[in-house]
Enzyme design. Structure first.
Site, PDB file in Angstrom:
ATOM      1  CG  HIS A 100      24.841  92.042  -3.827  1.00 25.83           C
ATOM      2  ND1 HIS A 100      24.942  92.813  -4.961  1.00 25.83           N
ATOM      3  CD2 HIS A 100      25.320  90.820  -4.161  1.00 25.83           C
ATOM      4  CE1 HIS A 100      25.452  92.081  -5.946  1.00 25.83           C
ATOM      5  NE2 HIS A 100      25.696  90.871  -5.478  1.00 25.83           N
ATOM      6  CE1 TYR A 116      17.851  86.787   0.448  1.00 22.88           C
ATOM      7  CE2 TYR A 116      19.781  85.368   0.315  1.00 22.88           C
ATOM      8  CZ  TYR A 116      18.401  85.531   0.317  1.00 22.88           C
ATOM      9  OH  TYR A 116      17.583  84.447   0.170  1.00 22.88           O
ATOM     10  CB  THR A 117      20.763  94.499  -0.407  1.00 26.61           C
ATOM     11  OG1 THR A 117      21.210  94.408  -1.750  1.00 26.61           O
ATOM     12  CG2 THR A 117      21.202  95.838   0.182  1.00 26.61           C
ATOM     13  CB  CYS A 284      16.368  96.023  -7.477  1.00 21.71           C
ATOM     14  SG  CYS A 284      17.048  94.510  -6.762  1.00 21.71           S
TER      15      CYS A 284
END
Length: 312
Positions: A100, A116-117, A284
Site C-alpha cells: 500500500h 491506502y491500497t 483486511c
C-alpha cells in the site's frame, strides 16, 4: 485501507501473521478539474504493462510526491473513488502487489498519515485511484472528504507486510518466499482493496493456477464496494475465483442470495480454503473486524496455523 485510529507514519510493528492494516471505489458522473463531468470506465485486470519509459514515484519514506485531486466520484452512501494526478503521464506508482501507499496531509496544523491500497496497479499511468470510506468523526477521512479538486496530498511508500510474487509465491515481512495453492481473502468494507489487487494480478496471469476465495462483509447491499468488478471476475474465472458476500444489516434486501450476519465459523468453513500448509488466508478491514472476530475464528476455532494467516 483507511484506519482513523492510526496517526503514525510508521507501521505499528504487529506485522504479518497477527498484524493489522485498514483499507478503502464505482462508476457515476464525476466532477473533474476542468469543471466538466466524465464517466469512469471499467477497472482494468491488467497488472503488467510495458516497463519502458515508466517512472515510479514510490522510493521510500524519505521521498514524498505531491499529487493533486483530479476527480471525486461518490460510489456508495459513504464511499468515494478519488483520482489523483501523478507528476507526468509516464509516472506510475511502482507498487508491489499486495502493498500500500501512505497518504499524508496537514489537518488543522497537524500532519496525519493514512494507508491506502490503490484500486489500480501499474497499468495506471499518470494517475492513482483510491477508494475512500468517510467515517463520521474520523479526522483523516474527513479531511479527504473535504478535499477539493486541485488540492494536493503527499504520497509515499511502498509499505506493507505481504508481497505477492506470482505463481502462488509470496513473502511476508521480507521473509522467505512461500507458495500457496489456494488463497482466501476475508474482507470488511474498504478492506476489499488489497484483496482485489492480488486477485486481479492472479487472474490476469494465465500461467498462475492459484485459486482465490473471497468472503466479503458489508453493512448493507449498497455498501458492497467493487461488486460489479468482483462479480465479473467470478463469472470470467469460475474455476479460479469464488466469492461470497454477507451483510450485517437487520433486514434482508429483496432478492439477496447471500448470507446475512457477521462473518462466522460456518461462513469461513464453507467459503474459504481449509487449514493446510499449501493454503493461505488473508484478512483486511476495520480493527474490530480483524482482531476481535476474524483472527480468533481462523486460528482458535477453525485451526489455521498462525503462519498461514496474514493481515494486510
Amino acid at each position: 485501507d483507511d484506519d482513523d485510529d492510526d496517526d503514525d507514519d510508521d507501521d505499528d510493528g504487529r506485522f504479518a501473521f497477527v498484524g493489522r492494516h485498514m483499507h478503502d471505489e464505482g462508476s457515476h458522473q464525476t466532477l473533474t478539474s476542468d469543471g466538466g463531468a466524465q464517466p469512469l470506465g471499467e477497472f482494468s485486470n491488467s497488472f503488467r504493462t510495458d516497463p519502458s519509459a515508466r517512472v515510479s514515484i514510490l522510493q521510500g519514506s524519505q521521498v514524498r510526491t505531491k499529487c493533486a485531486l483530479l476527480t471525486k466520484t461518490k460510489v456508495a452512501p459513504t464511499s468515494y473513488l478519488m483520482r489523483f494526478k501523478l507528476p507526468s503521464s509516464q509516472h506510475i506508482l511502482g507498487l508491489p502487489i499486495g502493498q500500500h501507499v501512505m497518504i499524508s496531509a496537514v489537518l488543522n496544523g497537524e500532519r496525519v498519515c493514512t494507508p491506502y491500497t490503490p484500486v489500480k496497479g501499474d497499468e495506471a499511468r499518470g494517475f492513482m485511484e483510491l477508494l475512500v470510506k468517510i467515517y463520521k468523526g474520523g479526522r483523516k477521512t474527513t479531511h479527504l472528504d473535504s478535499l477539493q479538486v486541485g488540492e494536493t496530498v503527499e504520497v509515499w511508500g511502498p509499505r506493507g507486510h505481504l508481497e505477492y510474487l506470482h505463481g502462488g509465491r509470496y513473502s511476508v515481512a521480507k521473509g522467505p518466499v512461500r507458495t500457496a495453492r489456494r488463497i482466501g481473502f476475508v474482507c470488511g468494507g474498504t478492506g476489499i482493496t488489497p484483496a482485489i489487487q492480488v486477485i486481479k494480478a492472479i487472474l490476469a496471469d494465465e500461467q498462475d493456477s492459484t485459486e482465490c476465495f473471497l468472503l466479503f462483509s458489508n453493512t448493507a447491499e449498497e455498501e458492497v464496494l467493487l461488486r460489479a468488478d468482483i462479480d465479473k471476475l467470478a463469472a470470467n474465472h469460475p474455476k479460479r475465483f469464488k466469492r461470497w458476500y454477507t451483510l450485517t444489516c437487520k433486514t434482508r434486501p429483496p432478492g439477496w442470495g447471500f448470507s446475512m450476519g457477521r462473518v462466522n465459523e460456518w461462513m469461513m468453513s464453507m467459503f474459504l480454503p481449509p487449514p493446510g500448509e499449501e493454503n493461505l488466508v488473508t484478512v483486511c478491514g476495520p480493527e474490530g473486524f480483524v482482531e476481535q472476530s476474524c483472527l480468533p475464528l481462523l486460528t482458535d476455532v477453525i485451526g489455521h496455523h498462525e503462519d498461514n494467516v496474514v493481515v494486510f
